[in-house]
Design a protein around this motif. Sequence first.
Motif, PDB file in Angstrom:
ATOM      1  N   ALA A 173       1.695   7.254  -3.838  1.00 12.76           N
ATOM      2  CA  ALA A 173       1.014   5.986  -4.089  1.00 12.76           C
ATOM      3  C   ALA A 173       1.753   4.838  -3.394  1.00 12.76           C
ATOM      4  O   ALA A 173       1.124   3.946  -2.810  1.00 12.76           O
ATOM      5  CB  ALA A 173       0.916   5.726  -5.588  1.00 12.76           C
ATOM      6  N   ALA A 174       3.081   4.867  -3.446  1.00 12.19           N
ATOM      7  CA  ALA A 174       3.865   3.827  -2.773  1.00 12.19           C
ATOM      8  C   ALA A 174       3.600   3.833  -1.271  1.00 12.19           C
ATOM      9  O   ALA A 174       3.375   2.781  -0.658  1.00 12.19           O
ATOM     10  CB  ALA A 174       5.352   4.032  -3.054  1.00 12.19           C
ATOM     11  N   ARG A 175       3.620   5.004  -0.675  1.00 13.47           N
ATOM     12  CA  ARG A 175       3.328   5.125   0.761  1.00 13.47           C
ATOM     13  C   ARG A 175       1.934   4.591   1.069  1.00 13.47           C
ATOM     14  O   ARG A 175       1.716   3.866   2.045  1.00 13.47           O
ATOM     15  CB  ARG A 175       3.386   6.603   1.189  1.00 13.47           C
ATOM     16  N   ALA A 176       0.964   4.973   0.241  1.00 10.26           N
ATOM     17  CA  ALA A 176      -0.414   4.570   0.480  1.00 10.26           C
ATOM     18  C   ALA A 176      -0.571   3.057   0.375  1.00 10.26           C
ATOM     19  O   ALA A 176      -1.267   2.433   1.196  1.00 10.26           O
ATOM     20  CB  ALA A 176      -1.335   5.270  -0.512  1.00 10.26           C
ATOM     21  N   TYR A 177       0.047   2.450  -0.614  1.00 10.35           N
ATOM     22  CA  TYR A 177      -0.020   0.994  -0.728  1.00 10.35           C
ATOM     23  C   TYR A 177       0.568   0.335   0.524  1.00 10.35           C
ATOM     24  O   TYR A 177       0.007  -0.618   1.074  1.00 10.35           O
ATOM     25  CB  TYR A 177       0.720   0.516  -1.975  1.00 10.35           C
ATOM     26  N   HIS A 178       1.715   0.854   0.978  1.00 11.77           N
ATOM     27  CA  HIS A 178       2.351   0.264   2.158  1.00 11.77           C
ATOM     28  C   HIS A 178       1.445   0.342   3.377  1.00 11.77           C
ATOM     29  O   HIS A 178       1.233  -0.656   4.079  1.00 11.77           O
ATOM     30  CB  HIS A 178       3.681   0.965   2.446  1.00 11.77           C
ATOM     31  N   PHE A 179       0.899   1.521   3.643  1.00 12.15           N
ATOM     32  CA  PHE A 179       0.103   1.695   4.853  1.00 12.15           C
ATOM     33  C   PHE A 179      -1.289   1.084   4.744  1.00 12.15           C
ATOM     34  O   PHE A 179      -2.029   1.069   5.725  1.00 12.15           O
ATOM     35  CB  PHE A 179       0.031   3.170   5.229  1.00 12.15           C
ATOM     36  N   ASN A 180      -1.618   0.567   3.587  1.00 11.35           N
ATOM     37  CA  ASN A 180      -2.831  -0.226   3.446  1.00 11.35           C
ATOM     38  C   ASN A 180      -2.516  -1.716   3.368  1.00 11.35           C
ATOM     39  O   ASN A 180      -3.372  -2.517   2.974  1.00 11.35           O
ATOM     40  CB  ASN A 180      -3.617   0.225   2.215  1.00 11.35           C
ATOM     41  N   GLY A 181      -1.294  -2.067   3.725  1.00 11.77           N
ATOM     42  CA  GLY A 181      -0.920  -3.472   3.785  1.00 11.77           C
ATOM     43  C   GLY A 181      -0.612  -4.110   2.456  1.00 11.77           C
ATOM     44  O   GLY A 181      -0.595  -5.335   2.351  1.00 11.77           O
ATOM     45  N   LEU A 182      -0.353  -3.294   1.422  1.00  6.41           N
ATOM     46  CA  LEU A 182      -0.082  -3.818   0.083  1.00  6.41           C
ATOM     47  C   LEU A 182       1.366  -3.503  -0.292  1.00  6.41           C
ATOM     48  O   LEU A 182       1.661  -2.849  -1.287  1.00  6.41           O
ATOM     49  CB  LEU A 182      -1.054  -3.205  -0.928  1.00  6.41           C
ATOM     50  N   THR A 183       2.273  -4.000   0.530  1.00  5.42           N
ATOM     51  CA  THR A 183       3.683  -3.612   0.406  1.00  5.42           C
ATOM     52  C   THR A 183       4.301  -4.087  -0.897  1.00  5.42           C
ATOM     53  O   THR A 183       5.182  -3.421  -1.448  1.00  5.42           O
ATOM     54  CB  THR A 183       4.467  -4.157   1.611  1.00  5.42           C
ATOM     55  N   ALA A 184       3.862  -5.215  -1.397  1.00  8.37           N
ATOM     56  CA  ALA A 184       4.436  -5.715  -2.656  1.00  8.37           C
ATOM     57  C   ALA A 184       4.210  -4.732  -3.796  1.00  8.37           C
ATOM     58  O   ALA A 184       5.068  -4.562  -4.676  1.00  8.37           O
ATOM     59  CB  ALA A 184       3.831  -7.077  -3.003  1.00  8.37           C
ATOM     60  N   ALA A 185       3.065  -4.047  -3.783  1.00  6.04           N
ATOM     61  CA  ALA A 185       2.790  -3.044  -4.820  1.00  6.04           C
ATOM     62  C   ALA A 185       3.544  -1.750  -4.556  1.00  6.04           C
ATOM     63  O   ALA A 185       3.765  -0.950  -5.470  1.00  6.04           O
ATOM     64  CB  ALA A 185       1.285  -2.767  -4.881  1.00  6.04           C
ATOM     65  N   ALA A 186       3.934  -1.536  -3.302  1.00  6.53           N
ATOM     66  CA  ALA A 186       4.592  -0.278  -2.940  1.00  6.53           C
ATOM     67  C   ALA A 186       6.022  -0.197  -3.470  1.00  6.53           C
ATOM     68  O   ALA A 186       6.468   0.861  -3.928  1.00  6.53           O
ATOM     69  CB  ALA A 186       4.593  -0.109  -1.422  1.00  6.53           C
ATOM     70  N   ALA A 187       6.751  -1.285  -3.390  1.00  6.56           N
ATOM     71  CA  ALA A 187       8.180  -1.246  -3.697  1.00  6.56           C
ATOM     72  C   ALA A 187       8.507  -0.737  -5.101  1.00  6.56           C
ATOM     73  O   ALA A 187       9.337   0.176  -5.253  1.00  6.56           O
ATOM     74  CB  ALA A 187       8.801  -2.620  -3.454  1.00  6.56           C
ATOM     75  N   PRO A 188       7.901  -1.272  -6.176  1.00  7.23           N
ATOM     76  CA  PRO A 188       8.266  -0.773  -7.516  1.00  7.23           C
ATOM     77  C   PRO A 188       7.904   0.694  -7.714  1.00  7.23           C
ATOM     78  O   PRO A 188       8.652   1.436  -8.367  1.00  7.23           O
ATOM     79  CB  PRO A 188       7.489  -1.680  -8.461  1.00  7.23           C
ATOM     80  N   LEU A 189       6.778   1.137  -7.151  1.00  7.20           N
ATOM     81  CA  LEU A 189       6.408   2.549  -7.276  1.00  7.20           C
ATOM     82  C   LEU A 189       7.404   3.439  -6.549  1.00  7.20           C
ATOM     83  O   LEU A 189       7.779   4.513  -7.031  1.00  7.20           O
ATOM     84  CB  LEU A 189       5.004   2.769  -6.708  1.00  7.20           C
ATOM     85  N   CYS A 190       7.842   2.981  -5.380  1.00  5.04           N
ATOM     86  CA  CYS A 190       8.790   3.775  -4.601  1.00  5.04           C
ATOM     87  C   CYS A 190      10.115   3.913  -5.338  1.00  5.04           C
ATOM     88  O   CYS A 190      10.702   5.001  -5.383  1.00  5.04           O
ATOM     89  CB  CYS A 190       9.001   3.114  -3.235  1.00  5.04           C
TER      90      CYS A 190
END
Length: 574
Positions: free
Chosen positions: A209-226
Amino acid sequence: MIQPALSQLEAAGLVRSVAGSPDVVYLFRHALVQDATYGTLVRADRRRLHGLVGIMLEQLYPDRRVEMAPVLAAHFLEAGEELRALAYYSLAGKSALAAYANREAAGHYRAGLLLTPDERERADLLAGLAEALVRQSLYAEAAGLWLQAADFYGAAGDTDGATRMMAAAARAAWEAGDAPGGLRLAQQGLDRFAAAPATPGLAALLHEAARAYHFNGLTAAAAPLCRRSLALAQQLGEPATEAEAWTTLALLASTPPGERQAALERAVLLAEGGRLLAVAARAHNNLGVFTDSVQGDPAAARAHYARAADLAGQRGAITQQLFYRNNVIYVALWTGDFVTAAADLREARVLAQLVGPLNAGLRALAITEAALLRYRGDLAAACAQLTAVIVAAQTAGDLTSLSAASTFLGEVALELGDLARAEDALTLAIPIGDQGLGWGPVLPRCLLVALTAQTGRQDMAADLLAAATRAAEGGNDYYALEALALAEARLALASGQPAAAAVAYSTTAAIESRMGLRWYRARTLAEWATCVAPAAAAGLLAEAAALFREIDVPYYVTQMQRQRATNAPSLNVD
């Protein structure tokens, strides 16, 4: 009934006995005789014969059951012992997967699926089959099978298995070039298993999910999941997910630059140590990007890209192999080794024929081919190819390819003097780069600085340069530093400050020299020549022409000769 028939064949000279103890052994005169003999056996005798052969093989070779699993499965299937056949097909599938014999593994798993209605067993077989298919770049089919397996695991109360399957399905969608689809699947998994216990599968799903958020331009949501995924993987002792999480963490804009290299090196160490080929390949590739841009060492980066491609090749994962080899080719392009780049592109195109319709890997390859056209002076063809990639990337939601193609198109169109096209392309690239994707936020802004300064919009150019400088702060990215210095030179030149322009061009050329970017250095020298006295300009143009000859691009050699023949500073030189 078997023995009398064989005795009659022996009397007729069609078979001969070669051993009598402890068991009678016959050799047939011809394979057709053997087939005919087998065909005359009644069904019951055949089943009994196959069952006896299977048992005999088990007893004679107890230590070779894994090796002989396909043969044993076939015998027990013919014997009507479907449970034993199923066990051996499953074992054969696992063995083939471990050896990266992906087509064989798929065949074994498909055979096993025909033998059981049990949903829990089907889940395991579907998971194995999907893995075999995804290694063959059959992403859509693999994703569908993983989703089926997730349903079966969920129905059986196995949330670890279900979350692993959802993570794998989301990854397959992303690898197919469907980044939005990957995010949807990851979100579905998180919603469905929001209350799932802490398991390795949940750690994998959180990371995906973190990877997917990042590659969809939603990096702020990616960091806590990662970071949640990383902590859980470490807690559970899951090196594969831990290495994946370290690799993704290094991509995120919120991760301090000083932590990125350590994260990538940790990922490589974990993955290589555990022979986790897919994870190691990704970590090496991303470490190559870091080495290239942050350390300014394309040659050292090439070794990481090549290792990533080799690991993907060992797995039979052609799409990933193609993607990583594309980065190897880029090093050749950036350093001006166009002969090697062209040869590698031809080999990559042969490989590309095995991966089906245009996907992210093929879009990356098309951008690289456009780059080679551009560097050799075929600007119109490069523009046409980049435009086609932009359309395909927009259709697929592939922001990474969209950023790269639109930035490159802006650069080429700017050289052609097609300023409207250049501005449209760069305006498209900037917001994607601001999300931490593709070629980042600095280069498209710097190219737009040159365009706006050239068209008399100096205030806008200055604002763009300031924004690019802020975006590059703390990143220590050599490509960003080179782009900023060149943009500063172009703005100064357009603003009537040749001395300041010359200083900035000198800085640009020094960075390009350090990194071995021969084509770009030659182009910088040619621009530098427009803001210095005639004698100095002649020297710069001669050096530029020599570099273009060295890398064998006659188009630009001719350009330098023309510029040298007509060059005269257009501004007063201090």
